[in-house]
Structures are given as C-alpha cells and as structure tokens.
Design a protein around this motif. Structure first.
Motif, short mmCIF file in Angstrom:
data_model
loop_
_atom_site.label_atom_id
_atom_site.label_comp_id
_atom_site.label_asym_id
_atom_site.label_seq_id
_atom_site.Cartn_x
_atom_site.Cartn_y
_atom_site.Cartn_z
N SER A 1 0.73 -1.28 0.31
CA SER A 1 -0.47 -0.07 -0.02
C SER A 1 0.90 1.58 -0.41
O SER A 1 0.96 2.15 1.19
CB SER A 1 -0.94 -0.17 1.03
N PRO A 2 2.09 1.78 -1.10
CA PRO A 2 1.97 2.57 -1.38
C PRO A 2 1.26 4.04 -0.49
O PRO A 2 2.07 5.24 -0.35
CB PRO A 2 2.94 2.29 -2.90
N ASP A 3 0.31 3.89 -1.06
CA ASP A 3 -0.06 5.59 -0.55
C ASP A 3 -0.57 5.65 0.83
O ASP A 3 -0.69 6.65 1.79
CB ASP A 3 -1.91 5.92 -0.88
N LEU A 4 -0.33 4.95 1.63
CA LEU A 4 -0.21 4.91 3.31
C LEU A 4 0.53 5.29 4.13
O LEU A 4 1.93 5.48 3.78
CB LEU A 4 -0.20 2.96 3.98
N GLY A 5 0.64 6.04 5.53
CA GLY A 5 1.95 6.68 5.67
C GLY A 5 2.23 6.16 7.17
O GLY A 5 3.16 6.73 7.54
N GLU B 1 9.42 8.96 5.22
CA GLU B 1 9.22 10.16 4.35
C GLU B 1 7.85 11.06 4.90
O GLU B 1 7.62 12.28 4.47
CB GLU B 1 9.11 9.74 2.63
N ALA B 2 6.92 10.00 5.36
CA ALA B 2 6.23 10.88 5.68
C ALA B 2 5.95 11.57 7.08
O ALA B 2 5.29 12.11 7.12
CB ALA B 2 4.41 9.80 6.14
N LEU B 3 6.92 11.24 8.00
CA LEU B 3 7.07 11.96 8.61
C LEU B 3 8.01 13.64 9.01
O LEU B 3 8.04 13.97 9.65
CB LEU B 3 8.30 11.12 9.84
N GLU B 4 7.90 13.78 7.13
CA GLU B 4 8.71 14.64 7.10
C GLU B 4 8.63 16.22 7.62
O GLU B 4 8.61 16.91 8.51
CB GLU B 4 10.04 15.06 5.88
N SER B 5 6.80 17.01 7.39
CA SER B 5 6.57 17.97 7.89
C SER B 5 6.47 17.98 10.06
O SER B 5 7.01 18.91 10.39
CB SER B 5 4.92 17.92 7.64
N ILE C 1 0.80 13.83 9.31
CA ILE C 1 0.65 12.82 7.94
C ILE C 1 -0.31 12.70 7.16
O ILE C 1 -0.49 13.24 5.12
CB ILE C 1 0.86 11.35 8.10
N LEU C 2 -1.54 13.05 8.17
CA LEU C 2 -2.74 12.97 6.70
C LEU C 2 -2.77 15.06 5.86
O LEU C 2 -3.25 14.30 4.37
CB LEU C 2 -3.85 13.29 7.58
N ASP D 1 1.12 11.77 19.72
CA ASP D 1 0.14 10.53 18.68
C ASP D 1 -0.49 10.94 17.46
O ASP D 1 0.00 10.98 16.02
CB ASP D 1 -0.31 8.80 19.22
N ASN D 2 -1.39 11.79 18.22
CA ASN D 2 -2.45 12.69 17.01
C ASN D 2 -1.92 13.91 16.29
O ASN D 2 -2.26 13.56 15.28
CB ASN D 2 -3.74 12.95 18.04
N GLU D 3 -0.89 14.24 17.07
CA GLU D 3 0.10 15.35 15.88
C GLU D 3 0.24 14.19 14.79
O GLU D 3 0.42 15.35 13.87
CB GLU D 3 0.36 16.47 16.66
N ILE D 4 1.53 13.32 15.19
CA ILE D 4 1.41 12.45 14.34
C ILE D 4 0.59 12.51 12.99
O ILE D 4 1.16 12.55 11.58
CB ILE D 4 2.56 11.44 14.87
N VAL D 5 -0.27 12.10 13.46
CA VAL D 5 -1.07 11.52 12.65
C VAL D 5 -1.64 12.91 11.18
O VAL D 5 -2.01 11.98 10.57
CB VAL D 5 -2.65 10.75 12.88
N LEU D 6 -1.96 13.81 12.52
CA LEU D 6 -2.49 14.84 11.30
C LEU D 6 -1.76 15.64 10.90
O LEU D 6 -2.17 16.33 9.84
CB LEU D 6 -3.13 15.77 12.62
#
Length: 306
Positions: free
Chosen positions: A109-113, A171-175, A207-208, A200-205
């Motif tokens: 799943s290449p779109d999953l961060g 690569e999804a963690l950059e921001s 990434i999204l 945890d929630n800030e990491i997810v947001l």
C-alpha cells in the motif's frame, strides 16, 4: 524495506520492559532487516545496567536529556535509519509476526503513511468491572477484523493509529519532525510529571495533511500491559482530565476544534452543573467521567480569544 523499532522510556519497570524486549526477540522478521533503538529519556533508576540487548546485532541505547515523550521520539526518529519506523512503548508485547506484517502492509500500500492495529489488554491484576468504559484512555483498542483506511477530511479519524505499535513511513514524517524541531508545535505530551497527551495524534494529523492515508490493520496485534496503578480511580481521573484538556488544544492548533471558547469565569459553574449531570458522587465511573468534563472545560477556557 529496512525497519527501525523505537522504544522511548523513562524510569521503566524492568520486568515489563524485559517482556517487551522478549516479544521483539521472537519476531519472525530476521534481525538483519531491522534495528532496535531504545531512547532513555533521562531516567534515574539505572535500568540500563539490567538490560541484555546482545541478542540483536543492531541494537543501541541513546539518551535524550530533554524531558518528554515527544523529544524522546524525535531523538529516535533522528537516530534511526529505516524506511519504516515502528513505535513501541515499554509496556507493549508485539505478536511474533508484527514487524513482518508492518513491512508487508507498507509494501502493498504505497499511499499509506501510518498504520496501527489491535492493542489488547494484559491486566497484571483483576480489573474492575467498569474499566472497559475507559479502555480508549488506556491506549487499548479493538475495532474488529476489517481494515479501515482514512484520508484528511478536516477532522480527526476515529480509526487513526494510536502510538502503541504505530508503524510510520519515514518520508511521511517530514512535516512533523520539522514542526517539532523548529518549536512550532504547541502540543504537550507525557512527561515525568504530566499525563497530557496529543503527540500521537499530532503525528497522524501531520501525515494526513501531507496527503497520505492512515490505516487500522487488524492483523497487527500487540498486548498492552496494564498494571494495577493504572486502574485506580485517582490515576484514571487525572488521566482523562489532562487528556481532554490537551485534546482541545490539539484540535484548535489544527483548525478543527468544534467547540467555542468559554471564559474562565464560566468554568466553575459548568463543573458544578456537570457534577450533577454525571452524578459524580454515585459511582467511580461517574466520577471519572465528571473529571473528563472538567478537563474539557479547562481546555476550552485556555483557548485564545478571537
């Protein structure tokens, strides 16, 4: 894909940490394909002297002196080399195929961060009958046996990964890492003296908001050790109060807070009213729920004026 396992810890219980490491030692993914980094967040109990990491060829312990889970994780992100990062708490026991499953899911799943799965309880003592009402506050989760994918749609997804066992594509963690390193984040997380949460929630947001998907993947399963102290009313009341307060701050910082600010003068009347609404004197769960409401009001009163 090479994988990095990060274990941030502060004055850990060595028995539980040993169980966490034993679970990692049993992983079906060969140790040549993943590294193990334990981040000591300025502990004072000399736990390092009692650890045996000789079984892993790429294991190391690093120290992060700045107190707080966020800073320990950031240190781990910076120290790690894997394309995939798996965050493991010092009281988590991963199923034997956990790391192998993480790699497989990201490959397919290449779109999953970011991904997470089931966090099932391992109670050290018999829990009170009502504890299930607060499983979410204890980072316990079982959303069933069907995968759930989420994208950014101006709200926090109900099935977003939790910190325990979260797998992240580097690569999804950059921001997120840039935001923390620059001091732009206003979110507080666990420290030696605070049960605030939101990291945890800030990491997810973050990434999204970069356009990645996040997912609940039921084949990922771990056991979360819950000691007796975390089932006590005083601990749970403090936990839900501080968690709700920081939750308001998190949503506000990302522009998705659904509630209006209230004045400081309005906090006490609301708390008194909530005392009766929740019948806080009637039972232990009722008292804990009242404390959760108090945390919400305190968070709303702390929002900036328009």
């Amino acid at each position: 894909m090479r994988l990095s396992v990060l274990i941030p810890t502060y004055n850990p219980d060595c028995g539980r940490l040993t169980q966490t490491l034993a679970g990692l030692k049993k992983q079906t993914l060969d140790t040549c394909n993943w590294e193990l980094i334990l981040i000591d967040n300025n502990s004072s109990n000399n736990f390092q002297a009692r650890l045996d990491l000789a079984w892993h060829p790429s294991a190391k312990i690093v120290t992060e002196n700045k107190q707080g889970l966020t800073y320990a994780r950031l240190r781990g992100f910076n120290e790690s080399t894997g394309d995939i990062i798996v965050m493991v708490d010092d009281d988590n026991i991963l199923n034997n195929d956990y790391l192998e499953q993480v790699v497989s899911i990201f490959n397919q799943s290449p779109d999953l961060g970011a991904i997470g799965g089931k966090s099932l309880p391992w109670f050290e003592t018999e829990p009170p009958a009502w504890l299930h009402e607060f499983h979410v506050n204890l980072a316990l989760r079982d959303l069933g046996d069907n995968p759930i994918l989420s994208v950014w749609d101006q709200k926090y997804p109900d099935a977003a990964p939790i910190g325990a066992g979260m797998g992240i594509r580097r690569e999804a963690l950059e921001s997120y890492t840039e935001k923390i390193a620059s001091g732009k984040s206003k979110i507080s997380d666990r420290t030696s003296i605070s049960l605030s949460s939101g990291g945890d929630n800030e990491i997810v947001l973050e990434i999204l908001k970069l356009g990645w998907q996040v997912g609940y993947c039921p084949q990922l399963q771990l056991q979360h050790i819950i000691p007796a102290q975390r089932m006590e009313v005083a601990y749970l009341a403090r936990l839900v109060r501080q968690t709700n307060k920081s939750w308001v701050q998190l949503l506000q910082s990302h522009g998705i807070n659904p509630w209006r600010r209230i004045s400081h003068l309005g906090v006490l009347p609301r708390k008194i009213k909530a005392w009766f609404i929740y019948k806080a004197w009637q039972s232990q769960p009722s008292y804990i729920k009242w404390q959760a409401a108090c945390g919400l009001y305190e968070g709303l009163a702390g929002l900036p004026s328009d």
